[in-house]
Motif scaffolding. Structure first.
Motif, PDB file in Angstrom:
ATOM      1  N   THR A   3       0.814  -1.248  -0.077  1.00 28.80           N
ATOM      2  CA  THR A   3       0.061   0.053  -0.088  1.00 28.80           C
ATOM      3  C   THR A   3       0.852   1.461  -0.112  1.00 28.80           C
ATOM      4  N   SER A   4       2.015   1.323   0.738  1.00 26.49           N
ATOM      5  CA  SER A   4       2.666   2.488   0.798  1.00 26.49           C
ATOM      6  C   SER A   4       3.435   2.704  -0.295  1.00 26.49           C
ATOM      7  N   GLY A   5       3.889   1.707  -0.941  1.00 26.51           N
ATOM      8  CA  GLY A   5       4.617   1.582  -2.290  1.00 26.51           C
ATOM      9  C   GLY A   5       3.689   2.233  -3.307  1.00 26.51           C
ATOM     10  N   ALA A   6       2.526   1.738  -3.510  1.00 31.87           N
ATOM     11  CA  ALA A   6       1.671   2.204  -4.457  1.00 31.87           C
ATOM     12  C   ALA A   6       1.170   3.481  -4.253  1.00 31.87           C
ATOM     13  N   THR A   7       1.022   3.957  -3.051  1.00 34.54           N
ATOM     14  CA  THR A   7       0.862   5.420  -2.670  1.00 34.54           C
ATOM     15  C   THR A   7       2.100   6.522  -3.046  1.00 34.54           C
ATOM     16  N   PHE A   8       3.041   5.898  -2.844  1.00 41.61           N
ATOM     17  CA  PHE A   8       4.367   6.884  -3.266  1.00 41.61           C
ATOM     18  C   PHE A   8       4.552   7.105  -4.857  1.00 41.61           C
ATOM     19  N   VAL A   9       4.107   6.147  -5.444  1.00 44.02           N
ATOM     20  CA  VAL A   9       4.025   6.363  -6.833  1.00 44.02           C
ATOM     21  C   VAL A   9       3.354   7.371  -7.636  1.00 44.02           C
ATOM     22  N   ARG A  10       2.063   7.350  -6.704  1.00 48.20           N
ATOM     23  CA  ARG A  10       1.281   8.342  -7.233  1.00 48.20           C
ATOM     24  C   ARG A  10       1.732   9.945  -7.430  1.00 48.20           C
ATOM     25  N   ARG A 194      10.922  -2.739  -5.052  1.00 49.65           N
ATOM     26  CA  ARG A 194       9.581  -3.260  -6.022  1.00 49.65           C
ATOM     27  C   ARG A 194       9.393  -1.949  -6.757  1.00 49.65           C
ATOM     28  N   ILE A 195       9.393  -0.786  -6.148  1.00 47.95           N
ATOM     29  CA  ILE A 195       9.362   0.516  -7.013  1.00 47.95           C
ATOM     30  C   ILE A 195      10.240   0.538  -8.185  1.00 47.95           C
ATOM     31  N   ARG A 196      11.336   0.319  -8.029  1.00 51.64           N
ATOM     32  CA  ARG A 196      12.302   0.497  -9.061  1.00 51.64           C
ATOM     33  C   ARG A 196      11.934  -0.675 -10.178  1.00 51.64           C
ATOM     34  N   ARG A 197      11.451  -1.856  -9.866  1.00 60.12           N
ATOM     35  CA  ARG A 197      11.258  -2.882 -10.667  1.00 60.12           C
ATOM     36  C   ARG A 197      10.090  -2.696 -11.588  1.00 60.12           C
ATOM     37  N   ALA A 198       9.120  -1.738 -10.984  1.00 60.38           N
ATOM     38  CA  ALA A 198       7.853  -1.354 -11.745  1.00 60.38           C
ATOM     39  C   ALA A 198       7.925   0.186 -12.360  1.00 60.38           C
ATOM     40  N   TRP A 199       9.126   0.603 -12.542  1.00 59.47           N
ATOM     41  CA  TRP A 199       9.391   1.975 -12.833  1.00 59.47           C
ATOM     42  C   TRP A 199       8.726   2.493 -14.263  1.00 59.47           C
ATOM     43  N   LYS A 200       8.305   1.610 -15.086  1.00 58.04           N
ATOM     44  CA  LYS A 200       7.466   1.716 -16.403  1.00 58.04           C
ATOM     45  C   LYS A 200       6.303   2.166 -16.228  1.00 58.04           C
ATOM     46  N   PRO A 201       5.275   1.194 -15.586  1.00 57.16           N
ATOM     47  CA  PRO A 201       4.054   1.716 -15.320  1.00 57.16           C
ATOM     48  C   PRO A 201       3.937   2.617 -14.277  1.00 57.16           C
ATOM     49  N   SER A 202       4.720   2.998 -13.421  1.00 53.76           N
ATOM     50  CA  SER A 202       4.762   4.072 -12.347  1.00 53.76           C
ATOM     51  C   SER A 202       5.127   5.312 -12.916  1.00 53.76           C
ATOM     52  N   LEU A 203       5.823   5.347 -13.946  1.00 53.51           N
ATOM     53  CA  LEU A 203       6.230   6.521 -14.750  1.00 53.51           C
ATOM     54  C   LEU A 203       4.780   7.041 -15.492  1.00 53.51           C
ATOM     55  N   PHE A 204       4.053   6.079 -15.973  1.00 52.45           N
ATOM     56  CA  PHE A 204       3.006   6.482 -16.574  1.00 52.45           C
ATOM     57  C   PHE A 204       1.824   6.826 -15.504  1.00 52.45           C
ATOM     58  N   VAL A 205       1.811   6.000 -14.368  1.00 49.73           N
ATOM     59  CA  VAL A 205       0.842   6.671 -13.437  1.00 49.73           C
ATOM     60  C   VAL A 205       1.199   8.097 -12.886  1.00 49.73           C
ATOM     61  N   GLY A 206       2.433   8.391 -12.980  1.00 44.66           N
ATOM     62  CA  GLY A 206       2.899   9.759 -12.484  1.00 44.66           C
ATOM     63  C   GLY A 206       2.375  10.809 -13.394  1.00 44.66           C
TER      64      GLY A 206
END
Length: 272
Positions: A3-10, A194-206
Motif C-alpha cells: 500500500t505504501s509503495g503504491a501510494t508513493f508512486v502516485r 519493488r518500486i524500481r522494478r515497476a518504474w515503467k508503469p509507475s512513470l505512466f501513473v505519475g
C-alpha cells in the motif's frame, strides 16, 4: 508492491511532471513566482498529508472482501467537501449545487456496487463495518485535501489562476513525494526495490496523475471544491464510454442508472 509503495508512486513519479508543468507555465506567461506566506505553507501541508492519508486508505480498501461498499462511501467526498468548505472557508453552495452534489454522489455509489450482491438497503445497514468506516474516512480526507488546496491557491498573490494552481500543485506534490520517501526509508525499505522494478508503469501513473491534478487544482482555484468534485464525477462517464465503445462490454442497469444520475447532477451544476 504494498500500500505504501503504491501510494508513493502516485506522488513520487508525478513530481517531475508537476515541476515541468510549472516551468512551462512560467515560461509561457512570463509570470514570477509569488512570495510564499504562512497560510500557503500551512494549507499545502494540510492538503498534502490528508491526500496521502486518503490515497493510502483507498488502496487499503482493496484488501477487504467487501471493498465495494467501502469504495462507494469513499465517493461521498463531494458531499463532505460541502461541509468542510463551509466550516473552513465560509463558502456556502447554492441550493442547486447541493442538489447536484447529492444526485451525483448517489450515482457514483450505485456504480460502485453494481457488480456485487449489495443492495441499496445493505449500503445503509452496513454502516458499522470496518470497510465503510475506512471508506468514509478516505472520502473525508480527500474532501479536506481539496478544500486545503483551494485555500492554498487562493492565498497566493496574483491574478493568474493557472499560475497559482500550478505553483500549488508543484509544492504539494514535492512535499508529498519527500514525506513518503522518508517514510519508506524509515519503515519499508523493501518497497523501494519493488518500486524500481515497476518504474515503467509507475512513470505512466505519475504522468496521468500529475496531469489530472493540474486540472483539479486549476478548477478548484476558480470554483468551490465541492462543486468541482461533483462535476469531476464525469470521469465515470468517460470510463463507461471506453468500456462500451472500445472494449465492447455491456453495462448493467445499476451502472446505467448511476451514469444517468451523474449526468443529471452535472446538468444541474451547469444550468443553475
Amino acid at each position: 508492491m504494498g500500500t505504501s509503495g503504491a501510494t508513493f508512486v502516485r506522488f513520487g513519479f508525478g513530481a517531475p511532471f508537476a515541476v515541468l508543468y510549472l516551468f512551462l507555465v512560467l515560461r509561457v506567461t512570463g509570470a514570477a513566482v509569488p512570495a510564499f506566506n504562512p497560510a500557503f505553507v500551512g494549507w499545502v501541508a494540510v492538503g498534502g498529508f490528508t491526500q496521502i492519508a486518503a490515497t493510502y486508505l483507498l488502496v487499503h480498501l482493496f484488501s477487504f472482501r467487501n471493498f465495494a461498499i467501502g469504495t462507494a462511501y469513499s465517493r461521498t467526498e463531494p458531499a463532505q467537501a460541502v461541509i468542510l468548505g463551509g466550516v473552513l472557508l465560509a463558502e456556502v453552495p447554492t441550493v442547486g449545487a447541493l442538489a447536484a452534489v447529492a444526485i451525483s454522489v448517489l450515482g457514483v455509489m450505485l456504480i460502485s456496487v453494481a457488480h456485487t450482491k449489495v443492495s441499496l438497503r445493505s449500503l445503509f445497514t452496513s454502516l458499522r463495518t470496518r470497510s465503510v468506516a475506512i471508506g468514509l474516512t478516505s472520502g473525508l480526507a480527500f474532501a479536506a485535501s481539496a478544500v486545503a488546496y483551494r485555500a492554498a491557491s487562493l492565498s497566493l498573490a496574483g491574478s493568474n489562476f493557472i499560475v497559482q494552481a500550478t505553483i500549488t500543485l508543484a509544492c504539494v506534490i514535492l512535499f508529498q513525494a519527500a514525506a513518503m520517501l522518508v517514510w519508506l526509508l524509515w519503515r519499508e525499505r523493501d518497497e523501494l526495490a519493488r518500486i524500481r522494478r515497476a518504474w515503467k508503469p509507475s512513470l505512466f501513473v505519475g504522468f496521468v496523475g500529475a496531469t489530472a491534478s493540474l486540472c483539479w487544482f486549476t478548477a478548484m482555484t476558480v470554483q468551490q471544491a465541492a462543486v468541482v468534485k461533483a462535476l469531476g464525477q464525469v470521469e465515470m462517464i468517460f470510463a463507461f464510454a471506453f468500456t462500451v465503445f472500445v472494449f465492447r462490454e455491456r453495462i448493467n442497469r445499476f451502472e446505467a442508472a448511476g451514469c444517468l444520475l451523474i449526468v443529471l447532477g452535472i446538468l444541474i451544476l451547469v444550468l443553475l
